[in-house]
Design an enzyme around this catalytic site. Sequence first.
Site, PDB file in Angstrom:
ATOM      1  N   ILE A   1       0.828  -1.220   0.000  1.00 11.40           N
ATOM      2  CA  ILE A   1       0.000   0.000   0.000  1.00 11.40           C
ATOM      3  C   ILE A   1       0.862   1.268   0.000  1.00 11.40           C
TER       4      ILE A   1
ATOM      5  N   ALA B   1      -4.559  -3.635   6.126  1.00 12.01           N
ATOM      6  CA  ALA B   1      -3.102  -3.730   5.981  1.00 12.01           C
ATOM      7  C   ALA B   1      -2.414  -2.846   7.010  1.00 12.01           C
TER       8      ALA B   1
ATOM      9  N   SER C   1       1.124  -4.851  12.803  1.00 14.42           N
ATOM     10  CA  SER C   1       0.108  -4.955  13.854  1.00 14.42           C
ATOM     11  C   SER C   1       0.638  -5.341  15.234  1.00 14.42           C
TER      12      SER C   1
ATOM     13  N   THR D   1      -8.053   0.490  16.084  1.00 15.58           N
ATOM     14  CA  THR D   1      -7.893  -0.315  17.288  1.00 15.58           C
ATOM     15  C   THR D   1      -8.237   0.486  18.541  1.00 15.58           C
ATOM     16  N   ASP D   2      -8.622  -0.221  19.605  1.00  9.24           N
ATOM     17  CA  ASP D   2      -8.860   0.460  20.884  1.00  9.24           C
ATOM     18  C   ASP D   2      -7.573   1.062  21.455  1.00  9.24           C
ATOM     19  N   GLU D   3      -6.417   0.599  20.941  1.00  8.09           N
ATOM     20  CA  GLU D   3      -5.148   1.069  21.526  1.00  8.09           C
ATOM     21  C   GLU D   3      -4.910   2.555  21.279  1.00  8.09           C
TER      22      GLU D   3
ATOM     23  N   TYR E   1       3.213   1.645  17.631  1.00  7.66           N
ATOM     24  CA  TYR E   1       2.098   1.036  16.893  1.00  7.66           C
ATOM     25  C   TYR E   1       0.823   1.852  17.062  1.00  7.66           C
TER      26      TYR E   1
ATOM     27  N   LYS F   1      -1.443   4.132  14.360  1.00  9.61           N
ATOM     28  CA  LYS F   1      -2.862   3.883  14.062  1.00  9.61           C
ATOM     29  C   LYS F   1      -3.697   5.146  14.348  1.00  9.61           C
TER      30      LYS F   1
ATOM     31  N   ASN G   1      -9.040  -6.502  21.500  1.00 12.36           N
ATOM     32  CA  ASN G   1      -8.174  -7.637  21.128  1.00 12.36           C
ATOM     33  C   ASN G   1      -8.956  -8.793  20.513  1.00 12.36           C
ATOM     34  N   ASN G   2      -8.553  -9.197  19.316  1.00 14.48           N
ATOM     35  CA  ASN G   2      -9.192 -10.318  18.608  1.00 14.48           C
ATOM     36  C   ASN G   2      -8.480 -11.635  18.910  1.00 14.48           C
TER      37      ASN G   2
ATOM     38  N   LYS H   1       1.375 -13.151  18.876  1.00 10.55           N
ATOM     39  CA  LYS H   1       0.356 -12.591  19.763  1.00 10.55           C
ATOM     40  C   LYS H   1       0.066 -13.568  20.907  1.00 10.55           C
TER      41      LYS H   1
ATOM     42  N   TYR I   1       4.330 -11.098  30.495  1.00  8.98           N
ATOM     43  CA  TYR I   1       5.031  -9.846  30.804  1.00  8.98           C
ATOM     44  C   TYR I   1       4.634  -9.295  32.178  1.00  8.98           C
TER      45      TYR I   1
HETATM   46  P1  NAD Z   1      -1.783  -9.112  10.742  1.00  3.60           P
HETATM   47  O1  NAD Z   1      -0.439  -8.609  11.118  1.00  3.60           O
HETATM   48  O2  NAD Z   1      -2.157 -10.513  11.024  1.00  3.60           O
HETATM   49  O3  NAD Z   1      -2.033  -8.863   9.178  1.00  3.60           O
HETATM   50  C1  NAD Z   1      -1.636  -7.712   8.504  1.00  3.60           C
HETATM   51  C2  NAD Z   1      -1.686  -7.981   7.012  1.00  3.60           C
HETATM   52  O4  NAD Z   1      -1.340  -6.775   6.327  1.00  3.60           O
HETATM   53  C3  NAD Z   1      -0.698  -9.044   6.539  1.00  3.60           C
HETATM   54  O5  NAD Z   1      -1.319  -9.914   5.622  1.00  3.60           O
HETATM   55  C4  NAD Z   1       0.413  -8.246   5.863  1.00  3.60           C
HETATM   56  O6  NAD Z   1       1.054  -8.964   4.814  1.00  3.60           O
HETATM   57  C5  NAD Z   1      -0.357  -7.055   5.326  1.00  3.60           C
HETATM   58  N1  NAD Z   1       0.467  -5.846   5.185  1.00  3.60           N
HETATM   59  C6  NAD Z   1       1.228  -5.254   6.133  1.00  3.60           C
HETATM   60  N2  NAD Z   1       1.822  -4.161   5.642  1.00  3.60           N
HETATM   61  C7  NAD Z   1       1.412  -4.050   4.347  1.00  3.60           C
HETATM   62  C8  NAD Z   1       1.670  -3.127   3.315  1.00  3.60           C
HETATM   63  N3  NAD Z   1       2.487  -2.071   3.512  1.00  3.60           N
HETATM   64  N4  NAD Z   1       1.070  -3.308   2.111  1.00  3.60           N
HETATM   65  C9  NAD Z   1       0.246  -4.361   1.888  1.00  3.60           C
HETATM   66  N5  NAD Z   1      -0.016  -5.280   2.823  1.00  3.60           N
HETATM   67  C10 NAD Z   1       0.554  -5.140   4.050  1.00  3.60           C
HETATM   68  O7  NAD Z   1      -2.792  -8.102  11.442  1.00  3.60           O
HETATM   69  P2  NAD Z   1      -4.255  -8.345  12.034  1.00  3.60           P
HETATM   70  O8  NAD Z   1      -4.132  -8.767  13.446  1.00  3.60           O
HETATM   71  O9  NAD Z   1      -5.025  -9.161  11.079  1.00  3.60           O
HETATM   72  O10 NAD Z   1      -4.816  -6.854  12.034  1.00  3.60           O
HETATM   73  C11 NAD Z   1      -5.465  -6.329  10.885  1.00  3.60           C
HETATM   74  C12 NAD Z   1      -5.860  -4.887  11.178  1.00  3.60           C
HETATM   75  O11 NAD Z   1      -6.721  -4.833  12.305  1.00  3.60           O
HETATM   76  C13 NAD Z   1      -4.665  -3.998  11.502  1.00  3.60           C
HETATM   77  O12 NAD Z   1      -4.876  -2.741  10.900  1.00  3.60           O
HETATM   78  C14 NAD Z   1      -4.722  -3.857  13.022  1.00  3.60           C
HETATM   79  O13 NAD Z   1      -4.196  -2.601  13.420  1.00  3.60           O
HETATM   80  C15 NAD Z   1      -6.199  -3.937  13.279  1.00  3.60           C
HETATM   81  N6  NAD Z   1      -6.607  -4.488  14.589  1.00  3.60           N
HETATM   82  C16 NAD Z   1      -6.106  -5.684  15.020  1.00  3.60           C
HETATM   83  C17 NAD Z   1      -6.558  -6.195  16.241  1.00  3.60           C
HETATM   84  C18 NAD Z   1      -6.058  -7.536  16.759  1.00  3.60           C
HETATM   85  O14 NAD Z   1      -6.391  -7.909  17.878  1.00  3.60           O
HETATM   86  N7  NAD Z   1      -5.295  -8.299  15.991  1.00  3.60           N
HETATM   87  C19 NAD Z   1      -7.490  -5.492  17.001  1.00  3.60           C
HETATM   88  C20 NAD Z   1      -7.966  -4.275  16.519  1.00  3.60           C
HETATM   89  C21 NAD Z   1      -7.524  -3.790  15.304  1.00  3.60           C
HETATM   90  O1  TDX Z   2       4.595 -12.948  25.131  1.00  4.21           O
HETATM   91  C1  TDX Z   2       3.685 -12.175  25.515  1.00  4.21           C
HETATM   92  N1  TDX Z   2       3.441 -12.057  26.838  1.00  4.21           N
HETATM   93  C2  TDX Z   2       2.486 -11.224  27.344  1.00  4.21           C
HETATM   94  O2  TDX Z   2       2.310 -11.128  28.567  1.00  4.21           O
HETATM   95  C3  TDX Z   2       2.880 -11.418  24.596  1.00  4.21           C
HETATM   96  C4  TDX Z   2       3.117 -11.520  23.119  1.00  4.21           C
HETATM   97  C5  TDX Z   2       1.913 -10.597  25.114  1.00  4.21           C
HETATM   98  N2  TDX Z   2       1.733 -10.476  26.452  1.00  4.21           N
HETATM   99  C6  TDX Z   2       0.701  -9.552  26.956  1.00  4.21           C
HETATM  100  C7  TDX Z   2       0.791  -8.145  26.416  1.00  4.21           C
HETATM  101  C8  TDX Z   2      -0.636  -7.692  26.403  1.00  4.21           C
HETATM  102  O3  TDX Z   2      -0.993  -7.161  27.673  1.00  4.21           O
HETATM  103  O4  TDX Z   2      -0.553 -10.049  26.524  1.00  4.21           O
HETATM  104  C9  TDX Z   2      -1.435  -8.981  26.158  1.00  4.21           C
HETATM  105  C10 TDX Z   2      -1.853  -9.163  24.707  1.00  4.21           C
HETATM  106  O5  TDX Z   2      -0.699  -8.946  23.915  1.00  4.21           O
HETATM  107  P1  TDX Z   2      -0.737  -9.054  22.325  1.00  4.21           P
HETATM  108  O6  TDX Z   2      -1.331 -10.356  21.941  1.00  4.21           O
HETATM  109  O7  TDX Z   2       0.625  -8.711  21.813  1.00  4.21           O
HETATM  110  O8  TDX Z   2      -1.801  -7.938  21.946  1.00  4.21           O
HETATM  111  P2  TDX Z   2      -1.862  -6.361  22.285  1.00  4.21           P
HETATM  112  O9  TDX Z   2      -0.516  -5.806  22.510  1.00  4.21           O
HETATM  113  O10 TDX Z   2      -2.891  -6.170  23.371  1.00  4.21           O
HETATM  114  O11 TDX Z   2      -2.436  -5.789  20.882  1.00  4.21           O
HETATM  115  C11 TDX Z   2      -3.427  -6.521  20.139  1.00  4.21           C
HETATM  116  O12 TDX Z   2      -4.697  -5.953  20.295  1.00  4.21           O
HETATM  117  C12 TDX Z   2      -4.937  -4.694  19.720  1.00  4.21           C
HETATM  118  C13 TDX Z   2      -3.053  -6.553  18.660  1.00  4.21           C
HETATM  119  O13 TDX Z   2      -1.751  -7.086  18.527  1.00  4.21           O
HETATM  120  C14 TDX Z   2      -3.150  -5.179  18.042  1.00  4.21           C
HETATM  121  O14 TDX Z   2      -2.899  -5.259  16.645  1.00  4.21           O
HETATM  122  C15 TDX Z   2      -4.525  -4.644  18.262  1.00  4.21           C
HETATM  123  O15 TDX Z   2      -4.603  -3.316  17.794  1.00  4.21           O
END
Ligand code: NAD
Ligand code: TDX
Length: 351
Positions: free
Chosen positions: A62, A84, A87, A127-129, A152, A156, A181-182, A191, A209
């Site tokens: 992108i 994209a 994350s 994201t809520d972050e 991060y 966002k 968080n998903n 994650k 952590y």
């Molecule tokens: P992810 O890291 O699993 O996936 C990200 C995808 O984006 C990957 O397929 C990667 O190849 C692609 N990507 C990254 N940079 C790119 C670029 N410059 N051009 C094209 N493609 C690119 O992330 P996710 O957990 O699926 O999160 C998706 C979205 O949702 C993100 O925007 C994240 O901020 C948001 N989000 C995630 C969570 C969560 O808990 N995972 C919660 C709230 C919001």
């Molecule tokens: O090894 C670990 N030990 C640990 O204690 C990891 C990887 C995480 N943690 C803690 C940190 C957080 O308090 O667990 C909690 C969840 O951590 P993550 O899975 O890294 O998620 P978080 O940092 O909360 O962010 C996630 O939710 C919001 C997604 O990664 C983001 O993309 C999204 O925006």
Amino acid sequence: MPRKVLVTGGAGFIGSNFIHYLLDRYDDISVINLDDLTYAGNLRNLADLEKDPRYFFIRENICNFPGLQTVFKKFEPDYVINFAAESHVDRSILDPDIFIRSNVLGVQNLLKLSLDCEIERMIQISTDEVYGSLGESGVFTEKSPLDPRSPYSASKASADLLTLAYYYTFNLPVNITRCSNNYGPFQFPEKLIPLTILHCLKGEKIPVYGDGLNIRDWIHVDDHCSAIDRVLTDGIPGEIYNVGAQNEMTNIEMVNTIICALKELRPDLPLTEDSIVFVPDRKGHDRRYAIDPEKIQKTLGWKSRMPVSEGIKTTVEWYLNNVNWLESVINAEYLHYYSVNYRIGNPLPKL
Ligand code: NAD
Ligand code: TDX
């Protein structure tokens, strides 16, 4: 004419679940998945769609405006939904630069082209972050001030502001969703939840952590997808929608829930309380997140469906049934990141 949805970042965790969600429910749409396949992008997540005539994959970044422009011109999408992003918070602490490029400059490209091509709706998945960290009480509403703490979340929040600027300045019909968080299938094992499952399977300790009492508000990825679908259909242009399922848990509670589910499904695994190891805290670690989803519930009639106990159980089952998927994403890049982030030298053994 089927509606065309350009999904960016569709090979990642939430994006791939969302593409499945859309194609499972609607016959009259086609999906263009544009993804640069970073370490987090994985076409295995969508292997079952390879022969689906409604699905197209384009490898593109992108941040590459001319390449993106070609895709917009070729497919003329009706909707753009941007997943994209870089994350992972821990990676943003180790190396913030790419977060600014992909999460901010990449979004500017998508907004500019959405405007040029008169897209019907552009949704920025946020994201809520962006709201920062809560104390012991209170919840995030859409009116909570932006107060991001990590590179991060700052990237966002920047993208959110840029997205709103395109609405107010150029009248681009945008929405922003801010989800908690998903968890669910296809989440990369950096994650907490897939990392915990992976370590239990390998007989490795689970790194928690700090004191393990940080709180996250968990939602099953399918519930996130249904919320985005509601916004896509009926969201009011310019509006932000918080998405959450009101499942607050400390990290220790979550890890113990996973251990319990695994003990039931795989009694052969040697899991005890000693399976957890407390490791140095994440820098700037947000203490607590909690989303108030009242706006999307009341205005769009959305509600979450999956109880967290059931959702974690089915998620653990999915990883047990897809050990090959887990193995396939544990490559040299992952092991390098792991050893730097957790400051250990030895790679994880094979499953
Ligand atoms: P992810 O890291 O699993 O996936 C990200 C995808 O984006 C990957 O397929 C990667 O190849 C692609 N990507 C990254 N940079 C790119 C670029 N410059 N051009 C094209 N493609 C690119 O992330 P996710 O957990 O699926 O999160 C998706 C979205 O949702 C993100 O925007 C994240 O901020 C948001 N989000 C995630 C969570 C969560 O808990 N995972 C919660 C709230 C919001
Ligand atoms: O090894 C670990 N030990 C640990 O204690 C990891 C990887 C995480 N943690 C803690 C940190 C957080 O308090 O667990 C909690 C969840 O951590 P993550 O899975 O890294 O998620 P978080 O940092 O909360 O962010 C996630 O939710 C919001 C997604 O990664 C983001 O993309 C999204 O925006």
